[in-house]
Motif scaffolding. Sequence first.
Motif, short mmCIF file in Angstrom:
data_model
loop_
_atom_site.label_atom_id
_atom_site.label_comp_id
_atom_site.label_asym_id
_atom_site.label_seq_id
_atom_site.Cartn_x
_atom_site.Cartn_y
_atom_site.Cartn_z
N PRO A 168 0.83 -1.21 0.00
CA PRO A 168 0.00 0.00 0.00
C PRO A 168 0.87 1.26 0.00
N SER A 169 0.28 2.37 -0.36
CA SER A 169 1.00 3.65 -0.38
C SER A 169 1.07 4.21 1.04
N LEU A 170 1.94 3.63 1.83
CA LEU A 170 2.10 4.04 3.22
C LEU A 170 3.41 4.79 3.41
N PHE A 171 3.45 5.60 4.45
CA PHE A 171 4.68 6.29 4.84
C PHE A 171 5.30 5.55 6.02
N VAL A 172 6.61 5.53 6.04
CA VAL A 172 7.35 4.80 7.07
C VAL A 172 8.23 5.78 7.83
N THR A 173 8.06 5.82 9.13
CA THR A 173 8.93 6.62 9.99
C THR A 173 9.83 5.68 10.78
N VAL A 174 11.13 5.97 10.75
CA VAL A 174 12.09 5.13 11.45
C VAL A 174 12.93 6.01 12.36
N VAL A 175 13.11 5.59 13.60
CA VAL A 175 14.07 6.24 14.48
C VAL A 175 15.15 5.22 14.82
N HIS A 176 16.39 5.64 14.66
CA HIS A 176 17.53 4.77 14.97
C HIS A 176 18.30 5.36 16.15
N PRO A 177 17.99 4.91 17.37
CA PRO A 177 18.80 5.34 18.52
C PRO A 177 20.24 4.86 18.31
N GLN A 178 21.19 5.71 18.61
CA GLN A 178 22.59 5.38 18.34
C GLN A 178 23.18 4.47 19.43
N ILE A 179 22.54 3.32 19.56
CA ILE A 179 23.07 2.22 20.36
C ILE A 179 23.07 1.01 19.46
N GLU A 180 23.84 -0.01 19.79
CA GLU A 180 23.93 -1.18 18.92
C GLU A 180 23.27 -2.38 19.57
N VAL A 181 22.45 -3.06 18.81
CA VAL A 181 21.88 -4.35 19.22
C VAL A 181 22.27 -5.35 18.13
N LYS A 182 23.19 -6.24 18.44
CA LYS A 182 23.62 -7.22 17.45
C LYS A 182 22.54 -8.28 17.25
N THR A 183 22.32 -8.65 15.98
CA THR A 183 21.29 -9.63 15.66
C THR A 183 21.51 -10.93 16.42
N ALA A 184 22.76 -11.37 16.46
CA ALA A 184 23.05 -12.64 17.14
C ALA A 184 22.68 -12.56 18.62
N ASP A 185 22.96 -11.42 19.26
CA ASP A 185 22.61 -11.25 20.68
C ASP A 185 21.10 -11.18 20.86
N ALA A 186 20.42 -10.49 19.94
CA ALA A 186 18.96 -10.36 20.05
C ALA A 186 18.27 -11.70 19.86
N ARG A 187 18.90 -12.61 19.12
CA ARG A 187 18.33 -13.95 18.96
C ARG A 187 18.55 -14.80 20.21
N GLN A 188 19.63 -14.54 20.92
CA GLN A 188 19.95 -15.36 22.09
C GLN A 188 18.90 -15.23 23.20
N ILE A 189 18.24 -14.08 23.29
CA ILE A 189 17.30 -13.88 24.39
C ILE A 189 15.91 -14.45 24.10
N LEU A 190 15.71 -14.94 22.88
CA LEU A 190 14.39 -15.45 22.52
C LEU A 190 14.15 -16.83 23.12
N LYS A 191 12.91 -17.08 23.47
CA LYS A 191 12.55 -18.39 24.03
C LYS A 191 12.51 -19.43 22.92
N LYS A 192 12.88 -20.66 23.25
CA LYS A 192 12.85 -21.77 22.30
C LYS A 192 11.45 -22.34 22.13
N GLU A 193 10.59 -22.11 23.11
CA GLU A 193 9.21 -22.60 23.05
C GLU A 193 8.28 -21.47 23.45
N ILE A 194 7.06 -21.48 22.87
CA ILE A 194 6.07 -20.47 23.21
C ILE A 194 4.75 -21.16 23.52
N LEU A 195 3.89 -20.45 24.25
CA LEU A 195 2.58 -20.99 24.60
C LEU A 195 1.72 -21.12 23.34
N LEU A 196 0.92 -22.16 23.29
CA LEU A 196 0.05 -22.39 22.15
C LEU A 196 -0.89 -21.20 21.94
N LYS A 197 -1.43 -20.64 23.03
CA LYS A 197 -2.37 -19.52 22.87
C LYS A 197 -1.68 -18.31 22.24
#
Length: 310
Positions: free
Chosen positions: A168-197
Amino acid sequence: MDTIRSVTVQSPGTIANLVCGFDVLGLALHQPFDCLTLKLIDRPEVEIINHDDYGLPTDPVKNVSGVVLLSIMERLHNGVGFQLISEKKIKPGSGIGSSAASAAGAAVAANMLLGNIFNKEELVQFAMNGEKLASGVKHADNIAPCIYGGITLVRSIHPLDIISIPAPSLFVTVVHPQIEVKTADARQILKKEILLKNAIKQWGNVAGLVAGFFKNDLDLISRSLEDVVIEPLRSILIPGFDEVKVQSKTAGALGGGISGSGPSIFMLSASEGIAKEVAQLMSDVYTRLGIDFHTYVTTINQKGIIQTEQ
């Protein structure tokens, strides 16, 4: 083989996940983008020259673009090599697809030099080698929109199955705080299992979001921009996230969330006026928090990577 000797491309930033579509949904942006110039050389090696201050490796086996070009050379076995001049404008670790822009840009530029001998799906396969180097996982949710343009759904990785979705013809606003979050680190905190609901709710949101894009139903898009699986965990890594999200929706944004693995935050809006108001609210939050930031008010890039000069 009819080839050219040099090509320069713009490789766009991308937003992966689109809130509820972890590792399967993504869109391409008009701003920001990387500039990559690729040249054919008559020796089977990859030479990398970086025209930026990010200190990225020039050893091709340690460089996101480099491993992509090496994988193409391995496929060809014809003694050809590449010189890459990279001018990155998408900061690594920004959550706006910096590694994908490097990987996909290298793949597309190489294909142009070689006479477009590979199709888009093959280019995604090559570029995923760069994502594996960057994050440890061969994911395509940034790579696909970068190469295809617009909005993409990665239905499957094995086998690779990518579907282009009407944007769709949408506008996108992005803010990039000047801190770093590495993808590999962000994946490490994710749970391996989630609730069915939670899984059921998430599936409904993903289906609703895709349906909303196809129907150009802004209310459905807005209702579906909800993540009950990833965002509650990753948002704790991003100062000001909750405040930005609440204020943006109050200002009229359809919704949004973490861009990729963060720290960038994106919001979709139906008009440029709302998108600019959202950008000001984002700026106010991070100014008050004392965190440097960049903001972008842009639109969805329907073409993806483009050639700028030869």
